[in-house]
Enzyme design. Structure first.
Site, PDB file in Angstrom:
ATOM      1  N   HIS A 307      46.895  29.664  33.694  1.00  0.00           N
ATOM      2  CA  HIS A 307      47.513  28.357  33.870  1.00  0.00           C
ATOM      3  C   HIS A 307      48.804  28.537  34.643  1.00  0.00           C
ATOM      4  O   HIS A 307      49.503  29.529  34.456  1.00  0.00           O
ATOM      5  CB  HIS A 307      47.802  27.709  32.509  1.00  0.00           C
ATOM      6  CG  HIS A 307      48.034  26.248  32.603  1.00  0.00           C
ATOM      7  ND1 HIS A 307      49.252  25.718  32.910  1.00  0.00           N
ATOM      8  CD2 HIS A 307      47.176  25.204  32.480  1.00  0.00           C
ATOM      9  CE1 HIS A 307      49.142  24.406  32.955  1.00  0.00           C
ATOM     10  NE2 HIS A 307      47.888  24.064  32.712  1.00  0.00           N
ATOM     11  N   ASP A 364      40.466  23.880  29.284  1.00  0.00           N
ATOM     12  CA  ASP A 364      39.083  23.720  29.725  1.00  0.00           C
ATOM     13  C   ASP A 364      38.132  24.762  29.165  1.00  0.00           C
ATOM     14  O   ASP A 364      36.920  24.633  29.303  1.00  0.00           O
ATOM     15  CB  ASP A 364      39.019  23.779  31.263  1.00  0.00           C
ATOM     16  CG  ASP A 364      39.520  22.496  31.861  1.00  0.00           C
ATOM     17  OD1 ASP A 364      39.359  21.456  31.214  1.00  0.00           O
ATOM     18  OD2 ASP A 364      40.085  22.537  32.970  1.00  0.00           O
TER      19      ASP A 364
HETATM   20  N1  ACO Z   1      40.561  35.145  36.411  1.00  0.00           N
HETATM   21  C1  ACO Z   1      40.961  36.293  36.984  1.00  0.00           C
HETATM   22  N2  ACO Z   1      42.187  36.493  37.541  1.00  0.00           N
HETATM   23  C2  ACO Z   1      43.034  35.454  37.500  1.00  0.00           C
HETATM   24  C3  ACO Z   1      42.687  34.205  36.917  1.00  0.00           C
HETATM   25  C4  ACO Z   1      41.403  34.090  36.353  1.00  0.00           C
HETATM   26  N3  ACO Z   1      41.029  32.932  35.790  1.00  0.00           N
HETATM   27  N4  ACO Z   1      43.729  33.358  37.041  1.00  0.00           N
HETATM   28  C5  ACO Z   1      44.691  34.027  37.678  1.00  0.00           C
HETATM   29  N5  ACO Z   1      44.278  35.295  37.957  1.00  0.00           N
HETATM   30  C6  ACO Z   1      45.072  36.369  38.577  1.00  0.00           C
HETATM   31  C7  ACO Z   1      45.191  36.145  40.081  1.00  0.00           C
HETATM   32  O1  ACO Z   1      44.153  36.796  40.783  1.00  0.00           O
HETATM   33  C8  ACO Z   1      46.555  36.725  40.368  1.00  0.00           C
HETATM   34  O2  ACO Z   1      46.406  38.137  40.351  1.00  0.00           O
HETATM   35  P1  ACO Z   1      47.331  39.047  41.306  1.00  0.00           P
HETATM   36  O3  ACO Z   1      48.737  38.808  40.864  1.00  0.00           O
HETATM   37  O4  ACO Z   1      46.835  40.436  41.086  1.00  0.00           O
HETATM   38  O5  ACO Z   1      47.092  38.557  42.718  1.00  0.00           O
HETATM   39  C9  ACO Z   1      47.367  36.353  39.116  1.00  0.00           C
HETATM   40  O6  ACO Z   1      46.400  36.252  38.060  1.00  0.00           O
HETATM   41  C10 ACO Z   1      48.162  35.054  39.242  1.00  0.00           C
HETATM   42  O7  ACO Z   1      47.229  34.021  39.611  1.00  0.00           O
HETATM   43  P2  ACO Z   1      47.572  32.807  40.556  1.00  0.00           P
HETATM   44  O8  ACO Z   1      46.302  32.280  41.126  1.00  0.00           O
HETATM   45  O9  ACO Z   1      48.666  33.207  41.486  1.00  0.00           O
HETATM   46  O10 ACO Z   1      48.192  31.792  39.523  1.00  0.00           O
HETATM   47  P3  ACO Z   1      48.383  30.252  39.769  1.00  0.00           P
HETATM   48  O11 ACO Z   1      49.452  29.815  38.854  1.00  0.00           O
HETATM   49  O12 ACO Z   1      48.528  29.959  41.225  1.00  0.00           O
HETATM   50  O13 ACO Z   1      46.960  29.630  39.335  1.00  0.00           O
HETATM   51  C11 ACO Z   1      45.200  28.751  38.049  1.00  0.00           C
HETATM   52  C12 ACO Z   1      46.708  29.048  38.113  1.00  0.00           C
HETATM   53  C13 ACO Z   1      44.756  27.962  39.286  1.00  0.00           C
HETATM   54  C14 ACO Z   1      44.920  27.892  36.816  1.00  0.00           C
HETATM   55  C15 ACO Z   1      44.431  30.088  37.952  1.00  0.00           C
HETATM   56  O14 ACO Z   1      44.812  30.790  36.787  1.00  0.00           O
HETATM   57  C16 ACO Z   1      42.910  29.907  38.001  1.00  0.00           C
HETATM   58  O15 ACO Z   1      42.339  29.860  39.076  1.00  0.00           O
HETATM   59  N6  ACO Z   1      42.229  29.793  36.800  1.00  0.00           N
HETATM   60  C17 ACO Z   1      40.827  29.549  36.758  1.00  0.00           C
HETATM   61  C18 ACO Z   1      40.548  28.060  36.993  1.00  0.00           C
HETATM   62  C19 ACO Z   1      40.941  27.202  35.809  1.00  0.00           C
HETATM   63  O16 ACO Z   1      40.631  27.512  34.659  1.00  0.00           O
HETATM   64  N7  ACO Z   1      41.612  26.086  36.097  1.00  0.00           N
HETATM   65  C20 ACO Z   1      42.008  25.104  35.091  1.00  0.00           C
HETATM   66  C21 ACO Z   1      43.493  25.059  34.936  1.00  0.00           C
HETATM   67  S1  ACO Z   1      43.945  23.993  33.620  1.00  0.00           S
HETATM   68  C22 ACO Z   1      43.778  22.448  34.275  1.00  0.00           C
HETATM   69  O17 ACO Z   1      43.919  22.206  35.443  1.00  0.00           O
HETATM   70  C23 ACO Z   1      43.448  21.420  33.369  1.00  0.00           C
END
Ligand code: ACO
Length: 428
Positions: A307, A364
């Site tokens: 998140h 979610d």
């Molecule tokens: N699975 C694996 N790796 C992940 C995940 C995941 N679900 N989420 C983040 N990471 C990793 C990224 O690859 C990144 O790794 P790095 O630092 O080695 O490059 C690090 O964790 C940080 O991730 P970001 O994408 O930079 O974090 P951001 O805050 O931009 O994204 C998000 C947040 C979009 C929710 C992300 O965690 C994600 O894509 N999750 C899966 C989709 C999801 O569940 N979305 C629902 C969110 S809740 C809502 O909207 C109601």
């Protein structure tokens, strides 16, 4: 003395005002930075940019706190109802018995949609995703209520638009599903409460008697409360930015519905079930899928994990996990994907990759499992989210309007080609 932060640039020091929120959140006010220094700020994805001062929802991601107008999400989910929470978010206080009665009555009298909306619905092929249909029908209200386009609408007029939005949303939502399955639509039964009315419109078939199961209606009510607002996320910021141009409430919320649709936002609940099903069909090898999520060459991400703001736990996920267990027990359902979800969570939470990046289950991760138990098909999950988020979008749109906020218009740092002469096509 008012606090300031100092910025030194090109040998000159500038004082920037510090703004403090009611929960001690501290921000540097950069609104005059450009004028004073010629500098813009760069923050791709608005990861650390406060776009507004809001009194609606407080969220502390480090401590897993979520409050609507000061009330903890745990208390509201346990003791309140969706319409009571909607009133709280939109008008700032919990309603009295009389206020809630009137609000509920007003909503109930506006549940029917204009018959011509059905003609618009008929134009959509049954292959249409319900989210696209929902966003379109919601926006179409501008055509049926053109007075909503007036940016200087009276408070009574705005109240009517708010009531219409809440009243018609379940009708649009259920109809978007009926369109997808090719069934005739059902009209709202106003003898029922908000969630039961939606369930009947969604599931009743002309040839069969349909009785709403109170376990299902109560679980849905709780889910809607948990989704009702979440401060300045992608869809809410979209609603506010569209609303800031003085677009109508219907078009602003329709834009929010579209923003919510994406798999990184509200669309994640649908993706979670797709993922859990894929893991199940693949033999349930949890380690393999965890490794896929960690592999930077693999686009797969653990959906429902991570998140932007919560870096400790998502308080909504805790409540939903318990609710999923309760609902499945009460309905006597044994869903194998719940076991997979719990194992996945357990393994991920022990894994250094997820620990270091502070990745925890979000709202979610378990909501899809409850929706499935309630009989709601996967394509409708994000529609359910939109139904829940509606009061939040309305409250944020109303706040922006009442605060007379300026049009939203970010800056950029241009990194493209510098000025160059036009080249005739024959010479390229
Ligand atoms: N699975 C694996 N790796 C992940 C995940 C995941 N679900 N989420 C983040 N990471 C990793 C990224 O690859 C990144 O790794 P790095 O630092 O080695 O490059 C690090 O964790 C940080 O991730 P970001 O994408 O930079 O974090 P951001 O805050 O931009 O994204 C998000 C947040 C979009 C929710 C992300 O965690 C994600 O894509 N999750 C899966 C989709 C999801 O569940 N979305 C629902 C969110 S809740 C809502 O909207 C109601």
């Amino acid at each position: 003395m008012a606090k300031t932060a100092q910025l030194t640039f090109n040998g000159q020091t500038y004082e920037l005002p510090i703004i403090e929120g009611s929960e001690n959140e501290t921000a540097i006010d950069i609104s005059e930075l450009l004028e004073k220094t010629g500098l813009v700020t760069l923050d791709i994805g608005y990861k650390n940019t406060g776009a507004t001062k809001s009194a609606i929802t407080f969220l502390d991601g480090d401590h897993g706190i979520l409050r609507y107008r000061g009330y903890g999400i745990e208390d509201l989910a346990e003791k309140s109802t969706f319409l009571e929470v909607a009133y709280l978010l939109i008008f700032g206080e919990l309603p009295t018995t009389e206020q809630l009665k009137k609000f509920t009555r007003d909503i109930t009298t506006h549940t029917l949609v204009h018959e011509d909306i059905k003609k618009i619905l008929d134009g959509f092929p049954s292959t249409s995703h319900p989210m696209g249909v929902l966003a379109s029908l919601f926006c179409a209200q501008t055509a049926f209520y053109p007075e909503s386009l007036d940016p200087n609408r009276s408070a009574e007029g705005v109240y009517l638009s708010i009531v219409r939005s809440l009243a018609k949303m379940p009708t649009f939502a259920a109809w978007s599903y009926k369109n997808a399955v090719g069934h005739p639509v059902n009209y709202p039964d106003n003898s029922l409460d908000y969630c039961s009315r939606f369930l009947k419109m969604m599931f009743a078939l002309p040839a069969e008697h349909y009785e709403v199961d109170p376990v299902v209606a109560n679980a849905l009510d709780k889910l809607l409360i948990l989704h009702a607002d979440h401060e300045q996320n992608c869809s809410t910021s979209t609603v506010r930015i569209v609303g800031s141009s003085k677009a109508s409430i219907y078009s602003s919320i329709s834009a929010g519905i579209n923003a919510l649709w994406g798999p990184l936002h509200g669309g994640a609940n649908q993706e979670v079930i797709v993922m859990l099903e894929a893991i199940r069909q693949d033999g349930g090898n949890i380690e393999k899928w965890i490794n896929k999520a960690k592999d930077k060459n693999d686009p797969f991400r653990l959906m429902g994990f991570g998140h932007r703001v919560y870096k400790n736990f998502d308080p909504r996920a805790k409540i939903i996990k318990k609710a999923a267990d309760d609902v499945l027990n009460k309905l006597g359902i044994n869903d194998p994907v719940l076991d997979i979800a719990m194992k996945l969570e357990e393994v991920a939470l022990r894994d250094p990759y997820f620990i270091e990046r502070k990745l925890y289950p979000n709202v979610d991760f378990y909501s899809g499992i409850i929706y499935r138990a309630l009989g709601i098909p996967v394509d409708m999950f994000t529609v359910m989210f939109a139904m829940g988020r509606l009061p939040g979008w309305i409250a944020q749109w109303k706040e922006l309007r009442e605060n007379k906020e300026p049009i939203g218009r970010p800056r950029q740092v241009y990194v493209g080609t510098k000025s160059r002469p036009y080249v005739e096509i024959a010479k390229r």
